[in-house]
Enzyme design. Structure first.
Site, PDB file in Angstrom:
ATOM      1  N   GLU A  83      58.582  34.803  -3.905  1.00  0.00           N
ATOM      2  CA  GLU A  83      57.613  34.588  -4.978  1.00  0.00           C
ATOM      3  C   GLU A  83      58.322  34.811  -6.308  1.00  0.00           C
ATOM      4  OE1 GLU A  83      54.059  37.053  -5.090  1.00  0.00           O
ATOM      5  OE2 GLU A  83      53.358  36.063  -6.917  1.00  0.00           O
TER       6      GLU A  83
ATOM      7  N   GLU B  90      50.494  41.193   0.738  1.00  0.00           N
ATOM      8  CA  GLU B  90      51.356  41.611  -0.370  1.00  0.00           C
ATOM      9  C   GLU B  90      51.238  43.111  -0.582  1.00  0.00           C
ATOM     10  OE1 GLU B  90      50.175  39.381  -3.813  1.00  0.00           O
ATOM     11  OE2 GLU B  90      48.450  40.650  -4.175  1.00  0.00           O
TER      12      GLU B  90
HETATM   13  P1  C2E Z   1      50.816  38.937  -8.067  1.00  0.00           P
HETATM   14  O1  C2E Z   1      51.043  37.471  -8.115  1.00  0.00           O
HETATM   15  O2  C2E Z   1      49.759  39.427  -7.152  1.00  0.00           O
HETATM   16  O3  C2E Z   1      52.224  39.564  -7.740  1.00  0.00           O
HETATM   17  C1  C2E Z   1      52.414  40.717  -7.002  1.00  0.00           C
HETATM   18  C2  C2E Z   1      52.704  41.888  -7.897  1.00  0.00           C
HETATM   19  O4  C2E Z   1      52.862  43.057  -7.086  1.00  0.00           O
HETATM   20  C3  C2E Z   1      54.011  41.788  -8.664  1.00  0.00           C
HETATM   21  O5  C2E Z   1      53.831  42.495  -9.869  1.00  0.00           O
HETATM   22  C4  C2E Z   1      54.993  42.525  -7.753  1.00  0.00           C
HETATM   23  O6  C2E Z   1      56.130  42.992  -8.436  1.00  0.00           O
HETATM   24  C5  C2E Z   1      54.117  43.637  -7.285  1.00  0.00           C
HETATM   25  N1  C2E Z   1      54.524  44.165  -5.982  1.00  0.00           N
HETATM   26  C6  C2E Z   1      55.183  43.539  -5.005  1.00  0.00           C
HETATM   27  N2  C2E Z   1      55.349  44.335  -3.929  1.00  0.00           N
HETATM   28  C7  C2E Z   1      54.770  45.508  -4.241  1.00  0.00           C
HETATM   29  C8  C2E Z   1      54.610  46.755  -3.520  1.00  0.00           C
HETATM   30  O7  C2E Z   1      55.031  46.925  -2.389  1.00  0.00           O
HETATM   31  N3  C2E Z   1      53.934  47.719  -4.169  1.00  0.00           N
HETATM   32  C9  C2E Z   1      53.449  47.578  -5.426  1.00  0.00           C
HETATM   33  N4  C2E Z   1      52.805  48.602  -5.956  1.00  0.00           N
HETATM   34  N5  C2E Z   1      53.571  46.430  -6.126  1.00  0.00           N
HETATM   35  C10 C2E Z   1      54.222  45.404  -5.539  1.00  0.00           C
HETATM   36  P2  C2E Z   1      54.289  41.895 -11.257  1.00  0.00           P
HETATM   37  O8  C2E Z   1      55.583  41.201 -11.114  1.00  0.00           O
HETATM   38  O9  C2E Z   1      54.161  42.992 -12.251  1.00  0.00           O
HETATM   39  O10 C2E Z   1      53.210  40.778 -11.546  1.00  0.00           O
HETATM   40  C11 C2E Z   1      51.890  41.114 -11.794  1.00  0.00           C
HETATM   41  C12 C2E Z   1      51.012  39.914 -11.817  1.00  0.00           C
HETATM   42  O11 C2E Z   1      51.302  39.100 -12.964  1.00  0.00           O
HETATM   43  C13 C2E Z   1      51.193  38.987 -10.638  1.00  0.00           C
HETATM   44  O12 C2E Z   1      50.472  39.486  -9.540  1.00  0.00           O
HETATM   45  C14 C2E Z   1      50.638  37.691 -11.181  1.00  0.00           C
HETATM   46  O13 C2E Z   1      49.243  37.665 -11.094  1.00  0.00           O
HETATM   47  C15 C2E Z   1      51.029  37.768 -12.635  1.00  0.00           C
HETATM   48  N6  C2E Z   1      52.223  36.941 -12.849  1.00  0.00           N
HETATM   49  C16 C2E Z   1      53.521  37.232 -12.596  1.00  0.00           C
HETATM   50  N7  C2E Z   1      54.319  36.200 -12.937  1.00  0.00           N
HETATM   51  C17 C2E Z   1      53.502  35.222 -13.391  1.00  0.00           C
HETATM   52  C18 C2E Z   1      53.706  33.897 -13.888  1.00  0.00           C
HETATM   53  O14 C2E Z   1      54.827  33.378 -13.944  1.00  0.00           O
HETATM   54  N8  C2E Z   1      52.597  33.183 -14.288  1.00  0.00           N
HETATM   55  C19 C2E Z   1      51.353  33.710 -14.196  1.00  0.00           C
HETATM   56  N9  C2E Z   1      50.327  32.953 -14.599  1.00  0.00           N
HETATM   57  N10 C2E Z   1      51.114  34.938 -13.743  1.00  0.00           N
HETATM   58  C20 C2E Z   1      52.165  35.689 -13.338  1.00  0.00           C
HETATM   59 MG    MG Z   2      48.690  39.242  -5.719  1.00  0.00          MG
HETATM   60 MG    MG Z   3      51.216  36.050  -6.884  1.00  0.00          MG
END
Ligand code: C2E
Ligand code: MG
Ligand code: MG
Length: 400
Positions: free
Chosen positions: A177, A354
């Site tokens: 992802e 996830e």
């Molecule tokens: P998401 O798509 O649900 O991505 C999963 C989030 O959980 C990611 O946070 C990831 O780093 C984090 N994560 C993964 N494994 C674990 C784990 O084992 N434990 C915990 N506590 N967290 C974990 P991140 O990277 O901070 O992204 C947060 C959200 O921001 C994403 O949730 C997504 O909704 C949004 N996002 C990220 N990149 C993009 C993008 O390019 N475009 C858009 N529109 N939204 C984005």
């Molecule tokens: Mg998610």
């Molecule tokens: Mg996602």
């Protein structure tokens, strides 16, 4: 216990008690101690600091922002590793707060009754276990405005990191992802949690998606050259799918990058911004026709999740990490997961869990028949060039 290299923040509204706590901490060898007299002040201090503290000692009953609200900000912003609650509240309230903080992923060192004494404080701090420094660059929060976001896009400051998705059954790495990070000069790495919403409001989320998709296609080709054929998921906020031309644009972009839309899964995330449902459904159907996979992200958290499922040609369902968390010990979480997997199965959707952080969560999700796992237990998000080396070293957990 060596506190000399720990940073400790004391949040306490009562001057005398705060001073007493500081004195006890100094007596225990702590050198870097920060103090604030309420939650608001503490958050400001943490924001200015730009990096998390090791431990927060926090009162619950405070003016302006109470301790519970403060703790939820700390947890969501990952502003500290460990937390100890110091309060005169009754034990049952302290326990509830402790459970909440733990659910948010904070290391809870304990709840100490007031008046604070040296023995309780020592026991509490001694239980702190610093996490190994994360391989991922530290993600911080800074103040910014729309112009900063625009400049960031122009200067290519938004970079895709990638987190592996592996098969529960075989352990094989099947995809990644893409998760955006903002490498903001002078401010460190900013988490998407802090800017996606602002980007939506400023109509900048579509250009961001295009940037991420382009970077992702570039890596898909590079990984293929190393012998790894993967799929990649890119997050698309629903707001972005209101644009009737977006399906064509994303399709063209993937083709121009010499990739196939079949390699791309668009993870649709809900938004707080009002959307035009009819337009979005139209665009989603066209994306499917062009070969993109469509995943429903954070399933179970959005108010319209079920309704969406019945109307949209989704191909994948991602069980939200809030349910995966503690699922081995929380029957309610387990039930929600079972129901989601069952529904996905009936609708013939691929299932992904996830936020898998522990072996116990891995074992449970696997036994429930979930297909793919993603989470810190497998790997943290990493820069694209590290993916092939990581895959080489990756070994799925042995059968329990
Ligand atoms: P998401 O798509 O649900 O991505 C999963 C989030 O959980 C990611 O946070 C990831 O780093 C984090 N994560 C993964 N494994 C674990 C784990 O084992 N434990 C915990 N506590 N967290 C974990 P991140 O990277 O901070 O992204 C947060 C959200 O921001 C994403 O949730 C997504 O909704 C949004 N996002 C990220 N990149 C993009 C993008 O390019 N475009 C858009 N529109 N939204 C984005
Ligand atoms: Mg998610
Ligand atoms: Mg996602």
């Amino acid at each position: 216990m060596d506190l000399s290299n720990r940073t400790i923040l004391v949040v306490e509204d009562h001057d005398f008690q705060r001073r007493m706590t500081l004195r006890l901490l100094k007596g225990l060898g702590a050198e870097t101690i920060l103090e604030a007299s309420n939650g608001q002040e503490a958050l400001l201090l943490l924001a200015q600091r730009g990096e998390p503290v090791d431990i927060i000692l926090c009162d619950l009953d405070m003016p302006e922002m109470d301790g519970v609200e403060f703790i939820s900000h700390v947890a969501q912003g990952k502003l500290a590793q460990g937390l100890a609650v110091v309060s005169a509240m009754e034990v049952s309230i302290l326990n509830t707060v402790e459970t909440m903080a733990r659910a948010y992923g904070l290391q809870v060192l304990g709840a100490i009754a007031k008046p604070l004494n040296l023995q309780d404080l020592t026991n509490c701090l001694a239980s702190f276990q610093p996490k190994e420094a994360s391989k991922e660059a530290y993600v911080t929060r800074t103040e910014f405005d729309v112009e900063d976001l625009k400049r960031g896009l122009k200067e290519r400051e938004f970079i895709a990191f990638f987190q592996p998705k592996v098969s529960f059954e075989t352990g094989d790495v099947q995809g990644v992802e893409a998760l955006v990070r903002w490498f903001r000069p002078g401010h460190g790495v900013v988490s998407p949690l802090y800017f996606i919403h602002q980007m939506e409001l400023a109509n900048l989320v579509t250009p961001l998606t295009e940037v991420l998709l382009t970077q992702t296609c570039g890596y898909l080709k590079a990984w293929a050259r190393r012998g790894y054929s993967l799929t990649a998921s890119v997050n698309v906020s629903m707001h972005c799918l209101e644009d009737v031309n977006i399906a064509d644009r994303l399709h063209d972009l993937v083709k121009e990058s010499d990739c196939d839309p079949k390699q791309i899964i668009l993870e649709v995330t809900e938004t707080e911004v009002m959307i035009d449902v009819a337009k979005v459904l139209n665009v989603m159907a066209r994306l499917r026709l062009k070969g993109f996979g469509l995943s429903i992200d954070d399933f179970g958290t959005g108010y319209s999740s079920l309704q969406q499922l019945s109307n949209v040609p989704f191909t994948e369902l991602k069980v939200d990490q809030s349910f995966v968390k503690d699922s081995p010990t929380q029957p309610r979480h387990r039930n929600i997961i079972e129901t989601s997997l069952d529904l996905a199965h009936k609708l013939k959707l691929k299932t992904v869990a996830e936020g898998v952080e522990t072996r116990a969560e891995w074992d449970l999700l696997k036994s429930l028949g979930c297909q793919q796992a993603q989470g810190y237990f497998i790997a943290r998000p990493m820069p694209g060039h590290q993916i092939p080396d990581w895959i080489q070293l990756w070994a799925a957990p042995e059968e329990a």
